[in-house]
Structures are given as structure tokens and as C-alpha cells.
Design an enzyme around this catalytic site. Structure first.
Site, PDB file in Angstrom:
ATOM      1  N   LEU A  11       0.019   4.967  -5.292  1.00 18.07           N
ATOM      2  CA  LEU A  11      -1.188   4.265  -4.833  1.00 18.07           C
ATOM      3  C   LEU A  11      -1.081   2.755  -4.999  1.00 18.07           C
ATOM      4  CD1 LEU A  11      -3.819   6.733  -6.334  1.00 18.07           C
ATOM      5  CD2 LEU A  11      -2.820   6.729  -4.039  1.00 18.07           C
ATOM      6  N   LYS A  67      -3.778   0.884   9.188  1.00 17.30           N
ATOM      7  CA  LYS A  67      -2.335   0.599   9.224  1.00 17.30           C
ATOM      8  C   LYS A  67      -1.623   1.741   9.966  1.00 17.30           C
ATOM      9  CE  LYS A  67       0.579   1.434   5.837  1.00 17.30           C
ATOM     10  NZ  LYS A  67       1.735   2.150   6.428  1.00 17.30           N
ATOM     11  N   MET A  72       0.292  -3.499   3.014  1.00 23.52           N
ATOM     12  CA  MET A  72       0.675  -2.726   1.828  1.00 23.52           C
ATOM     13  C   MET A  72       1.079  -1.318   2.251  1.00 23.52           C
ATOM     14  SD  MET A  72      -1.815  -3.826  -1.187  1.00 23.52           S
ATOM     15  CE  MET A  72      -1.920  -5.536  -1.665  1.00 23.52           C
ATOM     16  N   SER A  73       2.110  -0.797   1.585  1.00 23.09           N
ATOM     17  CA  SER A  73       2.600   0.547   1.887  1.00 23.09           C
ATOM     18  C   SER A  73       3.366   1.053   0.675  1.00 23.09           C
ATOM     19  CB  SER A  73       3.540   0.482   3.094  1.00 23.09           C
ATOM     20  OG  SER A  73       4.307   1.661   3.171  1.00 23.09           O
ATOM     21  N   VAL A 127      -5.122  -3.337   4.373  1.00 24.38           N
ATOM     22  CA  VAL A 127      -5.060  -4.280   3.248  1.00 24.38           C
ATOM     23  C   VAL A 127      -3.636  -4.845   3.193  1.00 24.38           C
ATOM     24  CG1 VAL A 127      -5.253  -4.509   0.740  1.00 24.38           C
ATOM     25  CG2 VAL A 127      -6.849  -3.050   1.997  1.00 24.38           C
ATOM     26  N   GLY A 155      -4.370  -0.799  -0.954  1.00 23.72           N
ATOM     27  CA  GLY A 155      -4.827  -0.233   0.326  1.00 23.72           C
ATOM     28  C   GLY A 155      -5.560   1.076   0.098  1.00 23.72           C
ATOM     29  N   HIS A 156      -4.923   1.970  -0.667  1.00 22.14           N
ATOM     30  CA  HIS A 156      -5.567   3.259  -0.992  1.00 22.14           C
ATOM     31  C   HIS A 156      -6.891   3.020  -1.728  1.00 22.14           C
ATOM     32  CE1 HIS A 156      -1.165   4.535  -1.089  1.00 22.14           C
ATOM     33  NE2 HIS A 156      -1.665   5.379  -0.218  1.00 22.14           N
ATOM     34  N   GLY A 181      -0.106   9.699  -2.749  1.00 26.29           N
ATOM     35  CA  GLY A 181       0.167   9.070  -4.042  1.00 26.29           C
ATOM     36  C   GLY A 181       0.928   7.765  -3.889  1.00 26.29           C
ATOM     37  N   ARG A 209       5.926   2.641   0.825  1.00 22.21           N
ATOM     38  CA  ARG A 209       7.351   2.473   1.148  1.00 22.21           C
ATOM     39  C   ARG A 209       7.850   1.050   0.895  1.00 22.21           C
ATOM     40  NH1 ARG A 209       6.016   6.729   5.032  1.00 22.21           N
ATOM     41  NH2 ARG A 209       7.387   8.500   4.585  1.00 22.21           N
TER      42      ARG A 209
END
Ligand code: AMP
Length: 284
Positions: A32, A151, A186-187, A178, A35-36, A30, A189
Site C-alpha cells: 500500500l 490510474k 504512485m504504484s 495520486v 494512492g490506496h 497490498g 510496482r
């Protein structure tokens, strides 16, 4: 879009579709981002149905890690997935995935001990948690193809090895990282970062790119010398605590002393409250 919370109901949906229909699967925790959603897009293009799971897996967090703090913006996530055209979201509670007497673990021994899995960093149990939950999800979802982001390169290698070793009937599909316009991967976190920290964090990708250029354009420079230059650059960024910078074989993830390609240049850096990872795959 169906939202299914129990394994039993998921099984009913899975049995209701024709055997000939391909099922693409994107496991997530989740929070999101684009990237997801790129994984979801690829799954939709390549399969008749797309299933996304949202499950913050307690087994892959260490006792001092951010399990309770991990962002859970579930309403927003569900609306993003609906807009992205997902068929089913599998969204189980902890007790649905881990019954009280749960005791089986899947451990991909050698790959799990390296890089992020070293005892002084996340430890190999992180990848045991990942492999265990992903095998459970594969058994529940029974996907034709499953989509994972590069990633988390070590995670992809661990899962590819698990699937090969245990003859799991699923195709693992690698998906490109991404990035933000700044280059920062992108993360979920990244949400922990202040705007100053986020701006500084773009230096991780920049340093890896400089390292890649040195490796490919300076024939006399050794992997050790390049690593030291990258570590020095990263240590000079205010607020960075470097965990590792490694050049490793892209299959075994073992450190390279000589330049052999394809290789993976990977880094983990702590920035404020976040632990960020990134990598570049380098071909000859
Ligand atoms: P997570 O929710 O962090 O467990 O990630 C779920 C999936 O999304 C994993 O396969 C990740 O590798 C992938 N992913 C996360 N961030 C990115 C990104 N920036 N680009 C591509 N895939 C990503």
C-alpha cells in the site's frame, strides 16, 4: 480493526451490522501507498464502515508476469490500514478464493481487448481475471460503494461495464490518481525501480501533459500527430521501452482519429523491470 481471512467469518461480520449502515469497499493487492490510502479516506468520509481487501489475485497475472515477485509487505500494510481507521481487512488465502475445481470467468469482451489488453501487451485475460475476482469480492463483501483509482482507467471502465451489464448492486466511485512530487503516478510496482529509473519515470506524466496541451491548444494538430510526438519524446528517455501511447474515447476506449472529447490520453512504458501506466482525461 478486524482482520478476517475466511469468507464464512466475513459473512458473519457482514450479517452482524445493521442493514442501514453503508459499507465502502477498497479492493487492493497490498503493498500500500498514498494512492490506496486516498481511496480509503474517501470511503471513510462517504460510508459508515470501510472494508479493504488485500489479495494478490493470481488470475490477473500472465504466465510471464510478476505474480511471485509482487511485493507482499503485509505487516506494514496492516499497520497502515489500522492507522487509516479501516473497520475490516479481508485478507483471504488463494485457496479460499479459488477452490481446486474453480472454472467460472467474467469477461467484459470489448473493453478488455484494447490498450493494456491487447495480445502483445497484458492480453484480455488480465481484465477477465480482474472482473472475476472483483465480482467475487463484491458478492462476499456486499458493499454499498466501491472505490477504484483512475490510474487504472481501463480497469475502472471494465468494472463499471460489468456492474451495469450484470446489474450488480454497487456504486463504483472513481478516485483521482495520486502522484509523487515529481508527477510520477504512485504504484506498488514503483518499488521495482532504481532511483535513476524512478527519476526518469516522471517523464511519462510530463510527456502526457505536453500531449494534452498540444491537443487542446493546436487546433490543426491531429491525434495521430500528437501521439507520434509523445512516442518520440518517450523513446528519447534512456531505458524506456514504449508499449503504447493512445488517444481513445473515454467510454469505449476505441482509438480516436478526430479530436472528440472527453478523451483519454493513455500510455504504457516498460522501465527496467517495471511496466508503468499513466493517463490523462481530457475535456474539450
Ligand atoms: P492495486 O493494489 O494496484 O490493485 O490497486 C488497488 C486500487 O488502488 C486500484 O483501484 C488502483 O487503481 C488504486 N490505485 C493504485 N495506485 C493509485 C494511485 N497512484 N492513485 C490512486 N489510486 C491508485
Amino acid at each position: 480493526m478486524k482482520i478476517i481471512r475466511s469468507i464464512k467469518s466475513f459473512g458473519q461480520w457482514r450479517n452482524s451490522i445493521a442493514r442501514s449502515e453503508s459499507v465502502g469497499f477498497v479492493p487492493t493487492m497490498g503493498a500500500l501507498h498514498a494512492g490506496h490510502l486516498s481511496l480509503v479516506g474517501k470511503s471513510r468520509r462517504e460510508n459508515r464502515r470501510t472494508v479493504v481487501s488485500i489479495f494478490v489475485n493470481p488470475m490477473q497475472f500472465g504466465p510471464k508476469e510478476d505474480f511471485s515477485k509482487y511485493p507482499r509487505p503485509w505487516k506494514k500494510d496492516l499497520s497502515l490500514l489500522k492507522k487509516a481507521g479501516v473497520d475490516v481487512v479481508f485478507f483471504p488465502a488463494n485457496e479460499e478464493m479459488y477452490a481446486s475445481n474453480f472454472q467460472t470467468e467474467v469477461s467484459v469482451s470489448r473493453l478488455s481487448n484494447l490498450l493494456c489488453g491487447r495480445p502483445e501487451f497484458r492480453g484480455s485475460h488480465h481484465f477477465t481475471g480482474v472482473a472475476t475476482v472483483v465480482l467475487k469480492l463484491f458478492n462476499i463483501v456486499r458493499p454499498t460503494r466501491a472505490y477504484f483509482g483512475l490510474k487504472d482507467f481501463q480497469q475502472v471502465r471494465v468494472l463499471e461495464q460489468m456492474v451495469r451489464d450484470l446489474n450488480v448492486p454497487v456504486r463504483i466511485v472513481r478516485c483521482p490518481t495520486v502522484r509523487e512530487a515529481s508527477g510520477l503516478a504512485m504504484s506498488s510496482r514503483n518499488a521495482y525501480l532504481s532511483s535513476t529509473e524512478k527519476m526518469a519515470s516522471a517523464q511519462i506524466y510530463a510527456a502526457l501533459q505536453r500531449g494534452k496541451k498540444l491537443l487542446t491548444s493546436k487546433p490543426k494538430m491531429t491525434p495521430g500527430q500528437v501521439r507520434h510526438i509523445i512516442i518520440r519524446d518517450l523513446k528519447n528517455v534512456h531505458g524506456f521501452r514504449v508499449e503504447y501511447v493512445e488517444l481513445v474515447d473515454s467510454e469505449t476506449l476505441q482509438p480516436l482519429t478526430k479530436k472528440t472529447f472527453p478523451a483519454l490520453l493513455a500510455a504504457a512504458v516498460r522501465v527496467g523491470p517495471a511496466r508503468l501506466i499513466d493517463n490523462l482525461l481530457i475535456h474539450a
